[in-house]
Design a protein around this motif. Structure first.
Motif, PDB file in Angstrom:
ATOM      1  N   LYS A 209     -25.127  25.134  38.307  1.00 25.28           N
ATOM      2  CA  LYS A 209     -23.837  24.711  39.878  1.00 25.28           C
ATOM      3  C   LYS A 209     -23.101  23.624  39.143  1.00 25.28           C
ATOM      4  O   LYS A 209     -21.976  24.064  39.698  1.00 25.28           O
ATOM      5  N   HIS A 216     -21.409  30.377  40.115  1.00 23.73           N
ATOM      6  CA  HIS A 216     -21.855  31.320  41.135  1.00 23.73           C
ATOM      7  C   HIS A 216     -22.902  32.020  40.933  1.00 23.73           C
ATOM      8  O   HIS A 216     -23.093  32.509  41.838  1.00 23.73           O
ATOM      9  N   LYS A 217     -23.225  32.604  39.808  1.00 27.04           N
ATOM     10  CA  LYS A 217     -24.235  33.454  39.852  1.00 27.04           C
ATOM     11  C   LYS A 217     -23.743  33.998  38.737  1.00 27.04           C
ATOM     12  O   LYS A 217     -23.229  33.973  37.700  1.00 27.04           O
ATOM     13  N   HIS A 239     -16.930  33.153  40.477  1.00 24.31           N
ATOM     14  CA  HIS A 239     -16.798  33.645  42.041  1.00 24.31           C
ATOM     15  C   HIS A 239     -17.175  35.823  41.557  1.00 24.31           C
ATOM     16  O   HIS A 239     -17.165  35.175  40.435  1.00 24.31           O
ATOM     17  N   GLU A 240     -16.949  35.512  42.454  1.00 22.11           N
ATOM     18  CA  GLU A 240     -17.272  37.369  42.659  1.00 22.11           C
ATOM     19  C   GLU A 240     -16.410  38.176  42.235  1.00 22.11           C
ATOM     20  O   GLU A 240     -16.801  38.987  41.681  1.00 22.11           O
TER      21      GLU A 240
END
Length: 573
Positions: A209, A216-217, A239-240
């Motif tokens: 993080k 994000h992932k 982000h996505e």
């Protein structure tokens, strides 16, 4: 990853333009100039591949979105590919409406394929075998891996499987979580490829993080065992819809993953075929050519397509556990961030002082010499503070076990008054390693921060809380009443005072000026640094003997050789 990354990404590309920079690779990786190598108008979206190099041929199995199938193609050079053929299509069941994300290995003359089956907003992993890599037989009409744990949510996908002959087990690294883009990476083992036991402490690799580009992932790992290490090539999501590619390594492939300090290695290119995101890496090391080839999915507003990057030499850039270097108290790494491995190259050469230029951009302290060089993941925190803290913890609270101090110079390239509160907040998180001041009380630790460039002097002087910043002055300020606890050093450009280029003998009139500057600084308890100095051995010898405290260089190994081997064995840069 998802069945269809929808057209809303078109709007995203406009938003994302602010963070696209000229450099979109790092650590020696180079994008092929004629990318992409597969996919586009005729084939549509081609993504998430698996590959084997066999008998001089690159054999690729890839996800073919328009066909909802896994296809096969091959190439002799990894660039020009034959017309693809479908080798595994959807089945008439409730979990294989769309097939993708293959992982292929060959063992004892048989090809083994693990793949993702998708239906009804969920994903599973299936298993098939083949004698030729083209005609596949499913080994079960049911998935061999399903989403069951809380962290796996509705999807397990993106398998990567290796056979470990030593323990006679298949090892799988897979992604789990949401269907659109899974969240983290898990691990499982199997004696037969059908029956799998998941690692009880899954996931084994999750987003950090604190790292902007992957906070994000993380997902879609490829694992390669080389020597004593398992190397993971993986996707990190800021982000996505924004993805880069990074590398990590682990001794057992499960625990204690160490990220490459110069991550990410591949990112979107401005105005190119991969301008939105870079997904799913697959790398092969060619021992004959001594070169890495890595294929990945790039995305713009139309398609995902397959591109290629290369890297000369096997070394991926991780700092190695080499014998402890002798610290060099006078060695200063100028523009340290410009080296292949910022900070780590300097540490490997024993430098006790490094310099990083920073800009404040959208609330982040980014490292670079000019704005065009900035990348959102290259933060002061990620490149310098975190790795220094990790090193101090390993070395009993010091950067080097047998050196008392280390200096981190931070050159402020944007408004110092605006940077100050953000920098003060960040530095306060590293109290255990940073020298600080409570009023007139000095708390000596491993590292001293010296601010240079656009220094907000009054904010530093007037700090009411614990102060972590000091600043440098100019040589003509050495005798000022400012405490050395506030101004521990003076510095200036060499040519602002001297014309001597390091050859021959320094003119007497210039030597007198230098002696005066050094005498006044040292009497006031301050160190002296000059930048843009001559870069030759005769100057280094002169600077060392004269008493200049920081010898400024971009040639790390050359300066190390000068200090450790002597002037006669060190050639000019």
């Amino acid at each position: 990853m998802t069945l269809l990354r929808n057209f809303s990404l078109f709007l995203f590309s406009t938003f994302f333009a602010f963070s696209l920079f000229a450099q979109d690779t790092s650590t020696g990786w180079v994008k092929y100039e004629n990318n992409p190598v597969l996919g586009g108008a005729e084939l549509g979206t081609c993504f998430d591949i698996s590959m084997i190099q066999e008998d001089g041929v690159f054999k690729m199995w890839f996800s073919w979105r328009p066909k909802k199938s896994i296809a096969y193609t091959e190439s002799k050079d990894g660039v020009t590919w034959k017309e693809p053929v479908i080798v595994l299509s959807p089945a008439n069941n409730d979990w294989e409406n769309d097939l993708n994300r293959p992982s292929v290995l060959k063992r004892d003359g048989v090809y083994h394929l693990w793949y993702t089956g998708q239906a009804k907003g969920k994903s599973w992993i299936g298993y098939a075998t083949s004698n030729d890599g083209l005609t596949w037989k499913r080994q079960s009409d049911k998935p061999v891996l399903s989403a069951e744990a809380v962290w796996e949510k509705v999807a397990v996908m993106c398998p990567h499987v290796e056979w470990d002959a030593d323990v006679k087990l298949y090892k799988m690294w897979y992604s789990g979580g949401e269907q659109y883009e899974p969240n983290a990476i898990g691990y499982a083992i199997s004696p037969d490829g059908l029956t799998w036991t998941k690692y009880p402490q899954n996931p084994v690799f999750a987003a950090d993080k604190e790292i902007t580009w992957e906070h994000h992932k993380v997902t879609a790992a490829q694992i390669i065992k080389r020597g004593d290490w398992y190397f993971m090539f993986y996707i990190g999501f800021e982000h996505e819809n924004l993805a880069h590619i990074g590398i990590a390594r682990s001794k057992d492939g499960i625990t204690n993953w160490e990220r490459l300090p110069t991550n990410p290695i591949i990112g979107p290119g401005k105005g190119t075929w991969d301008e939105i995101a870079c997904y799913k890496p697959f790398a092969i090391y060619d021992t004959a050519e001594k070169k890495w080839r890595l294929w990945y999915n790039g995305r713009n507003n139309k398609f995902e397509r397959i591109g290629l990057v290369t890297h000369d030499g096997e070394d991926l850039g991780f700092p190695e556990n080499v014998p402890q270097v002798s610290p060099l108290p006078k060695a200063h790494a100028h523009n340290d961030y410009a080296h292949k491995r910022p900070l780590f190259d300097a540490l490997d050469n024993g430098f006790c002082s490094v310099e990083a230029d920073i800009f404040l951009v959208d609330g982040e302290l980014l490292v670079g010499h000019t704005r065009i060089e900035l990348k959102p993941e290259r933060t002061l925190d990620a490149l310098y503070l975190k790795p220094l803290l990790e090193r101090c913890r390993k070395n009993g609270g010091k950067v080097y076990p047998d050196a008392p101090f280390f200096y981190l110079w931070i050159d402020l390239k944007t408004n110092g008054n605006e940077i100050y509160p953000k920098l003060q907040e960040l530095l306060s998180k590293y109290d255990e390693m940073l020298t600080s001041f409570d009023g007139e009380t000095k708390n000596s630790k491993a590292i001293q921060i010296i601010i240079t460039g656009g220094t907000p002097r009054q904010l530093i002087i007037q700090e009411k809380g614990r102060r972590y910043m000091t600043f440098d002055g100019r040589p003509n300020e050495s005798s000022d009443a400012i405490s050395p606890d506030l101004m521990p050093a003076v510095s200036d450009k060499w040519s602002a005072h001297f014309k001597w280029d390091g050859t021959g003998t320094m003119p007497e009139d210039q030597k007198k000026i230098l002696d005066k500057q050094l005498r006044e600084a040292h009497q006031a308890g301050r160190k002296v640094r000059y930048w843009a100095t001559p870069q030759n051995v005769s100057f280094w010898k002169f600077a060392d003997e004269t008493g200049i405290d920081f010898i400024n260089t971009d040639y790390l190994e050359k300066l190390k050789s000068f200090f450790t081997e002597g002037v006669k064995k060190s050639n000019d840069p």
